[in-house]
Design a protein around this motif. Structure first.
Motif, PDB file in Angstrom:
ATOM      1  N   UNK A   1       0.766  -1.099  -0.095  1.00  0.00           N
ATOM      2  CA  UNK A   1       0.076  -0.117   0.057  1.00  0.00           C
ATOM      3  C   UNK A   1       0.826   1.442   0.065  1.00  0.00           C
ATOM      4  N   UNK A   2       2.142   1.069  -0.187  1.00  0.00           N
ATOM      5  CA  UNK A   2       3.029   2.353  -0.144  1.00  0.00           C
ATOM      6  C   UNK A   2       4.426   1.895  -0.812  1.00  0.00           C
ATOM      7  N   UNK A   3       5.078   3.088  -1.126  1.00  0.00           N
ATOM      8  CA  UNK A   3       6.605   2.810  -1.805  1.00  0.00           C
ATOM      9  C   UNK A   3       7.441   2.534  -0.668  1.00  0.00           C
ATOM     10  N   UNK A   4       7.064   2.887   0.579  1.00  0.00           N
ATOM     11  CA  UNK A   4       7.926   2.530   1.794  1.00  0.00           C
ATOM     12  C   UNK A   4       7.616   0.994   2.152  1.00  0.00           C
ATOM     13  N   UNK A   5       6.627   0.398   1.724  1.00  0.00           N
ATOM     14  CA  UNK A   5       6.347  -0.919   2.160  1.00  0.00           C
ATOM     15  C   UNK A   5       7.283  -1.847   1.443  1.00  0.00           C
ATOM     16  N   UNK A   6       7.290  -1.486  -0.260  1.00  0.00           N
ATOM     17  CA  UNK A   6       7.859  -2.233  -1.301  1.00  0.00           C
ATOM     18  C   UNK A   6       9.470  -2.371  -0.728  1.00  0.00           C
ATOM     19  N   UNK A   7      10.039  -0.988  -0.327  1.00  0.00           N
ATOM     20  CA  UNK A   7      11.459  -0.728  -0.309  1.00  0.00           C
ATOM     21  C   UNK A   7      11.798  -1.547   0.984  1.00  0.00           C
ATOM     22  N   UNK A   8      11.215  -1.323   2.108  1.00  0.00           N
ATOM     23  CA  UNK A   8      11.306  -2.041   3.200  1.00  0.00           C
ATOM     24  C   UNK A   8      11.355  -3.708   3.225  1.00  0.00           C
TER      25      UNK A   8
END
Length: 211
Positions: A40-47
């Protein structure tokens, strides 16, 4: 920011939150059970990808919108489902995704204090593997901005800014997504909602203001 700068619009861009991982290793065995992974976010993908997950080819990936879709490509994956064509309503995106994955298993890596809109929309027939992998902490002592337009991209940013500051009567407020807008609405402030919850939508919203 690049689109606005081309039109001689000055940008004061600040991050009002800090993001920290809350797990350092991921047992990829859990991913073997997943038919879908929802970001649900770019942060979720990166982490998530920083945890070096081992993904099966059969595992499909869903994202909330255009920004996450672009970030996902950096890791060599293409989204099988994107809410980009469904506008900015997370609830509508969640409802469409719930129909698509009914009866399957969905893995959702997320922020510790996320609103869990997708999880709540999934049917009882759907198995959910819900895993917080990072947390957001709001900045303290955020200085006031005298900008003509204030843009907020998350409820956390709204909370951080208005903890010590007030909006001037002549300042315009733009929000990404309904959850951010609700935070502004709760303070009795007016706002503009872009057509799409991404950078392009934000730029279009700024250009559409009557300043």
């Amino acid at each position: 920011a690049r689109a606005l700068s081309k039109h001689n619009i000055a940008i004061d861009d600040r991050s009002l939150i800090k993001i920290y991982p809350i797990i350092n290793t991921l047992d990829s065995f859990i991913l073997k059970r997943a038919d879908w992974i929802f970001f649900n976010s770019k942060n979720a993908i990166e982490h998530f990808f920083n945890l070096n997950p081992l993904l099966l080819k059969k595992t499909k990936i869903a994202v909330l919108g255009r920004g996450s879709e672009s970030t996902l490509r950096k890791y060599g994956r293409v989204a099988d489902f994107s809410g980009d064509d469904l506008g900015i309503s997370t609830e509508e995106i969640a409802a469409q995704f719930a129909k698509l994955v009914d009866g399957q298993t969905v893995f959702i890596p997320r922020a510790k204090d996320s609103l869990r809109s997708i999880q709540q929309a999934l049917t009882d027939n759907t198995t959910v593997i819900d895993m917080p992998i990072y947390e957001t902490v709001i900045e303290e002592n955020v200085n006031k901005s005298n900008a003509e337009v204030l843009i907020f991209t998350s409820p956390s940013n709204v909370e951080a800014y208005f903890k010590e500051n007030l909006a001037d009567p002549n300042q315009h407020i733009i929000c990404i997504g309904y959850s951010t807008a609700k935070s502004i609405e709760a303070m009795g402030l007016k706002y503009t909602l872009p057509f799409s919850p991404d950078e392009m939508g934000l730029a279009e919203a700024v250009f559409g203001l009557d300043l």
